[in-house]
Write an enzyme that holds these catalytic residues in place. Structure first.
Site, PDB file in Angstrom:
ATOM      1  N   GLU A 187       1.139  17.315  26.849  1.00  0.00           N
ATOM      2  CA  GLU A 187       1.033  18.653  27.432  1.00  0.00           C
ATOM      3  C   GLU A 187       1.580  18.559  28.853  1.00  0.00           C
ATOM      4  OE1 GLU A 187       0.376  20.908  25.487  1.00  0.00           O
ATOM      5  OE2 GLU A 187      -0.698  19.915  23.862  1.00  0.00           O
ATOM      6  N   CYS A 213      -1.636  24.672  34.487  1.00  0.00           N
ATOM      7  CA  CYS A 213      -0.359  24.339  33.852  1.00  0.00           C
ATOM      8  C   CYS A 213       0.264  25.531  33.149  1.00  0.00           C
ATOM      9  CB  CYS A 213      -0.532  23.174  32.886  1.00  0.00           C
ATOM     10  SG  CYS A 213      -1.727  23.461  31.573  1.00  0.00           S
TER      11      CYS A 213
END
Length: 476
Positions: free
Chosen positions: A220, A254
């Site tokens: 990720e 993020c």
């Protein structure tokens, strides 16, 4: 040997010991029962619920300032509902699935069985230190694996707390968090699966290390997630929704909106609404509800990013009436940035802070072309009530996930996978896809009492040719 050297040896020794224990346990007892998995999930849930104040205090200490409400909303509540979702569906996910058997193999049976991979390593970042350490662990444990977590150097107050709490409930053979160990010490070993959340550059190093052992990885990696507000959407509503996603956790998310496309004629209107919204929410950057940047390096990076942009012609507009950048508290007032250009750092690198560049646009085709010219983002956001426009953007771009008429919330859906694509990552977790990510979907063929395939065994002759012709003709 110095005390520091002894300490390093002790930490490496512990990770080696825990890894060996888990590897041995996963080989001797490779398939935990449903009840064993549920019991483990209940223990994690108990840790989270009974230690909320201590967890929030530890996160706040690591940040310098992060209000307890944000930690409870964004991490604790999300994790407890994730655990409940896994417990509800785990029995059905674990069931072997029947698969079709062709006429050629009549009488036989096919099924696929989800089985644990073994020992899963998790490297979590500092921005959501609880959620990104425990979230993947929940999915991996639900799938029957054993888990070891390495947390970020900036999260050691929380790391030490979780190590204590988890060690009290779990044996090292099942679940452990190792404080203080370095990324290289942790990563370089034959994991059965590895999860990393962080930057694309570090993700490449992790993947290279994993390739030595042919370890499957879930990465990720974030990136520059675009947000588009269409002409048909109410600007005040757009400001209320997207500014929450942008400035929660001071932009250190993020999947935060990284830059914003606005209709050219709506820029001033949006900025006016943004000032009103942020004044109502925070009043000033000194508000206890506004999170600090994680460390001095992050604070200086944002300062340098702003200096670079203004030197190259950008105009920064502070969205709260009071407060200024404070190197002591590491708080930086939320700002929108106008007149941006591609040579500016804030349009090249993921911002990861309380800055929102605005790019005016004249046509949606222009926006789509710009997005597709860059790396695949982890998230894409569109504000529009026009279904045809929604479809045009969704089907002509590619990103890890999409939220329409809001931001971040696709990540909070338990029944949808979360993951990147290309430079923003690979693999998924959350929901059933997370269970499958950490499982070996093992095909099992069970032959019937009589094996028809032997009719095709040598010596080859007329019978073989006739049967082969039938198989090809009818696609058996």
């Amino acid at each position: 040997m110095t005390n520091a050297a002894v300490n390093i040896v002790d930490k490496v020794s512990r990770i080696n010991q825990v890894f060996d224990k888990q590897r041995s346990a996963s080989r001797s007892k490779p398939y935990p029962s449903l009840q064993q998995r549920v019991d483990a999930l209940n223990k994690i849930d108990k840790i989270l619920v009974e230690n909320q104040d201590a967890i929030c205090a530890a996160v706040n200490a690591d940040y310098g300032n992060r209000c307890a409400q944000e930690t409870r909303l964004l991490e604790i509540a999300q994790l407890t509902s994730t655990i409940a979702y896994h417990k509800k569906h785990l029995k059905s996910w674990m069931k072997p699935q029947k698969r079709h058997v062709g006429l050629t193999f009549m009488g036989a049976k096919n099924q696929v069985i989800p089985q644990p991979k073994g020992v899963v390593g998790v490297v979590s970042p500092w921005n959501y230190p609880l959620g990104l350490a425990i979230g993947p662990s929940v999915a991996a444990i639900a799938a029957g694996n054993r888990v070891i977590v390495k947390m970020a150097a900036n999260s050691q107050n929380l790391c030490k707390l979780l190590d204590k709490l988890i060690s009290a409930e779990f044996s090292d053979e099942q679940f452990a968090i190792i404080p203080g160990v370095s990324a290289s010490e942790f990563t370089d070993r034959p994991w059965d699966h590895f999860v990393f959340t962080g930057s694309p550059d570090t993700g490449k190093v992790v993947m290279e290390t994993a390739s030595k052992y042919l370890t499957p990885v879930t990465l990720e990696l974030g990136g520059k997630s675009p947000t588009i507000v269409a002409k048909d959407f109410n600007m005040r509503t757009a400001a209320e929704r997207l500014l929450f996603g942008k400035f929660v956790n001071a932009g250190q998310t993020c999947t935060a909106p990284d830059y914003l496309f606005l209709p050219r004629e709506s820029v001033d209107e949006f900025v006016g609404h943004a000032k009103d919204v942020l004044r109502e929410r925070y009043g000033s950057a000194d508000s206890g509800d506004f999170t600090s940047l994680i460390d001095d390096k992050a604070f200086q990076r944002i300062c340098s990013t702003v200096a670079d942009a203004t030197d190259k012609g950008a105009r920064c507009v502070q969205l709260v009436p009071e407060g200024k950048p404070d190197p002591v508290s590491r708080k930086y007032p939320p700002q929108v940035v106008l007149n941006v250009s591609e040579e500016m750092l804030l349009m090249q690198d993921e911002i990861f802070g309380p800055l929102l560049p605005i790019k005016p646009y004249d046509s949606i085709d222009q926006v789509i072309e710009y997005i597709n010219a860059g790396e695949r983002p982890l998230a894409l956001y569109l504000f529009s009530n026009d279904k045809s426009l929604q479809d045009k953007v969704v089907y002509n771009t590619l990103s890890g996930g999409v939220s329409i008429n809001d931001t971040l919330l696709h990540v909070a859906q338990h029944d949808m996978p979360f993951g990147g694509v290309g430079n923003s990552g690979m693999g998924h977790y959350h929901g059933k896809e997370g269970f499958l990510e950490f499982s070996k979907i093992r095909p099992v063929f069970r032959q019937a009492r009589q094996s028809g395939i032997l009719m095709l065994a040598p010596p080859y002759g007329d019978r073989f040719n006739k049967l082969m012709n039938l198989m090809i003709k009818f696609r058996l």
